[in-house]
Design a protein around this motif. Structure first.
Motif, short mmCIF file in Angstrom:
data_model
loop_
_atom_site.label_atom_id
_atom_site.label_comp_id
_atom_site.label_asym_id
_atom_site.label_seq_id
_atom_site.Cartn_x
_atom_site.Cartn_y
_atom_site.Cartn_z
N GLY A 172 0.82 -1.20 0.00
CA GLY A 172 0.00 0.00 0.00
C GLY A 172 0.85 1.26 0.00
O GLY A 172 0.56 2.22 -0.72
N LEU A 173 1.91 1.25 0.79
CA LEU A 173 2.82 2.40 0.83
C LEU A 173 3.52 2.59 -0.52
O LEU A 173 3.67 3.72 -0.99
N GLU A 174 3.92 1.49 -1.12
CA GLU A 174 4.58 1.58 -2.42
C GLU A 174 3.64 2.18 -3.46
O GLU A 174 4.04 3.05 -4.24
N ARG A 175 2.42 1.73 -3.47
CA ARG A 175 1.45 2.27 -4.43
C ARG A 175 1.13 3.74 -4.15
O ARG A 175 0.93 4.52 -5.08
N LEU A 176 1.10 4.12 -2.88
CA LEU A 176 0.88 5.52 -2.54
C LEU A 176 2.06 6.38 -2.99
O LEU A 176 1.90 7.55 -3.30
N ALA A 177 3.24 5.77 -3.05
CA ALA A 177 4.42 6.48 -3.54
C ALA A 177 4.44 6.59 -5.07
O ALA A 177 5.06 7.50 -5.61
N LEU A 178 3.76 5.67 -5.75
CA LEU A 178 3.86 5.60 -7.20
C LEU A 178 2.61 6.07 -7.95
O LEU A 178 2.71 6.84 -8.92
N TRP A 179 1.45 5.60 -7.56
CA TRP A 179 0.25 5.85 -8.36
C TRP A 179 -0.12 7.33 -8.49
O TRP A 179 -0.48 7.77 -9.58
N PRO A 180 -0.08 8.13 -7.41
CA PRO A 180 -0.47 9.54 -7.59
C PRO A 180 0.41 10.30 -8.59
O PRO A 180 -0.05 11.25 -9.22
N VAL A 181 1.65 9.87 -8.74
CA VAL A 181 2.55 10.52 -9.69
C VAL A 181 2.02 10.37 -11.12
O VAL A 181 2.13 11.28 -11.93
#
Length: 195
Positions: A172-181
């Protein structure tokens, strides 16, 4: 007059949110259980199979790292005039990092995979902050949104790294770091395509 290169760059960056679908399609085919909250994106690209876990569509995931990374690097380069040199450079580095990540699957070259992926987690939040700074006078609402997204993605990237691979929330943290970009960069490119 609108630059054809800027328009093409903006289109390349606007397509990038479809990357999320490649994760969903790849995860749907896994055996042994996959969690978007707990498991890393890179696990979807693992080539080897075992009784406990297998990602038979790993080619889709690794191919998307490469293809969407190329879209990021190319789209940023084409949009360089409107994005500025700092954001462009950071996004090109991010795109090349994604390409390298797809070429070094986690279970085949773990150290190389980590080295390849690291620039992505550092450069993308910085690129959002640079874009926000560049747009603060011309598009203040977008500038604030990009700056906030840069802060959130940076915090999530740090959380992902600190939490470790075995954390119940690392995916979840990884996706929060990547998806919004994906959305932030696309919005910035599209908003500035005519400048």
């Amino acid at each position: 007059m609108t630059s054809t290169a800027a328009r093409l760059g903006a289109l390349a960056l606007l397509v990038r949110p479809t990357y999320i679908a490649t994760e969903v399609v790849t995860a749907a085919a896994t055996t042994g259980g996959y969690s978007f909250l707990a498991d890393s994106v890179s696990k979807l690209g693992e080539v080897g199979c075992a009784a406990a876990y297998c990602s038979p569509r790993h080619e889709v995931m690794n191919g998307s790292f490469i293809g969407y990374g190329a879209l990021l690097a190319g789209g940023a380069a084409l949009s360089a005039r409107t994005m500025g040199p700092v954001a462009t450079g950071l996004l090109v580095v991010s795109g090349l990092s994604s390409v390298a990540t797809g070429l070094a699957p986690l279970d085949q070259e773990a150290t190389l995979h980590a080295i390849a992926a690291t620039p992505l987690f550092v450069a993308q939040p910085l690129a959002l902050l640079a874009l926000g700074h560049r747009l603060k006078h011309r598009r203040p609402w977008l500038a604030r949104a990009l700056a906030a997204t840069g802060v959130v993605t940076a915090a999530a990237a740090i959380g992902f790294i600190v939490s470790g691979e075995d954390s119940a929330v690392s995916g979840g943290l990884e996706r929060l770091a990547l998806w919004p970009v994906l959305f932030g960069v696309g919005a910035a490119a599209w908003a500035n395509r005519d400048e």
